[in-house]
Design an enzyme around this catalytic site. Structure first.
Site, PDB file in Angstrom:
ATOM      1  N   SER A 110       0.838  -1.192   0.000  1.00  0.00           N
ATOM      2  CA  SER A 110       0.000   0.000   0.000  1.00  0.00           C
ATOM      3  C   SER A 110       0.872   1.241   0.000  1.00  0.00           C
ATOM      4  O   SER A 110       1.996   1.215   0.520  1.00  0.00           O
ATOM      5  CB  SER A 110      -0.879   0.002   1.249  1.00  0.00           C
ATOM      6  OG  SER A 110      -1.554   1.232   1.401  1.00  0.00           O
TER       7      SER A 110
ATOM      8  N   TYR B  55      -2.063  -1.656   9.876  1.00  0.00           N
ATOM      9  CA  TYR B  55      -2.079  -1.892   8.435  1.00  0.00           C
ATOM     10  C   TYR B  55      -0.817  -1.317   7.789  1.00  0.00           C
ATOM     11  O   TYR B  55      -0.146  -1.989   7.001  1.00  0.00           O
ATOM     12  CB  TYR B  55      -3.341  -1.253   7.855  1.00  0.00           C
ATOM     13  CG  TYR B  55      -3.489  -1.358   6.360  1.00  0.00           C
ATOM     14  CD1 TYR B  55      -3.976  -2.518   5.771  1.00  0.00           C
ATOM     15  CD2 TYR B  55      -3.175  -0.281   5.533  1.00  0.00           C
ATOM     16  CE1 TYR B  55      -4.146  -2.608   4.391  1.00  0.00           C
ATOM     17  CE2 TYR B  55      -3.340  -0.366   4.153  1.00  0.00           C
ATOM     18  CZ  TYR B  55      -3.820  -1.530   3.600  1.00  0.00           C
ATOM     19  OH  TYR B  55      -3.986  -1.612   2.240  1.00  0.00           O
TER      20      TYR B  55
END
Length: 180
Positions: A135, A147
């Protein structure tokens, strides 16, 4: 090709694209109905696909998924580490430990377990490709504490895989999409 988290979003579209290009696809998701729906849509377009339901953070589920690939299609040439888990966008001060643990388990441990099985299969086949979705969060620290940490770890892990297994003709690449 085995694609984790392929019951929706990027994963389902990746599975359909690979099938449309002629790949036999193992569709993984933790929810059988989602995996089966993607398989049905691939089969409806004359593609080849099977479901492999399982939690990528559990070694026994991962082993079973790769057994499905071996049984259904004779092995594996491509792994797409796509599955993820994310909790609310909270700061480190507000993140609950169990949310950290689950996010790290799915977003970092899961790709480790899947890649471990993939390189074993790919070495015996003479090579392959491991594609991992990280990401932009990992590159820019955009929030979502667990995350972002897990996705940053994926970049380093997959660099290591590329260095260790390149001589086996196994490629390892990371894609860092933004919000989808």
């Amino acid at each position: 090709a085995l694609i984790t988290g392929a019951g929706g979003g990027i994963g389902s579209e990746t599975a359909k694209l690979f099938a449309g290009e002629g790949a036999a696809v193992v569709v993984n998701d933790v929810v059988r109905e989602r995996a089966d729906a993607v398989v049905e849509s691939i089969l409806a377009e004359s593609g080849r696909a099977v479901s492999a339901v399982g939690d990528i953070s559990a070694a026994k589920d991962v082993e079973a998924m790769f057994a499905v690939a071996a049984e259904a299609f004779g092995g594996l040439d491509i792994l797409v580490n796509n599955a993820f888990f994310n909790v609310n966008d909270v700061t480190i001060a507000d993140l609950e430990e169990q949310d950290w643990d689950r996010t790290i388990a799915v977003c970092l441990k899961g790709p480790f377990l899947c890649t471990k099985q993939a390189v074993r299969m790919m070495r015996s086949r003479g090579g392959g490709s491991i594609i991992t979705l990280s990401s932009v969060n990992a590159l820019f620290g955009l929030g979502e504490t667990a995350y972002t940490a897990a996705k940053g770890g994926l970049i380093s892990l997959m660099r290591l895989v590329a260095a260790e297994y390149g001589e086996w003709n196994i490629r390892s690449n990371v894609i860092c999409p933004a919000t989808i």
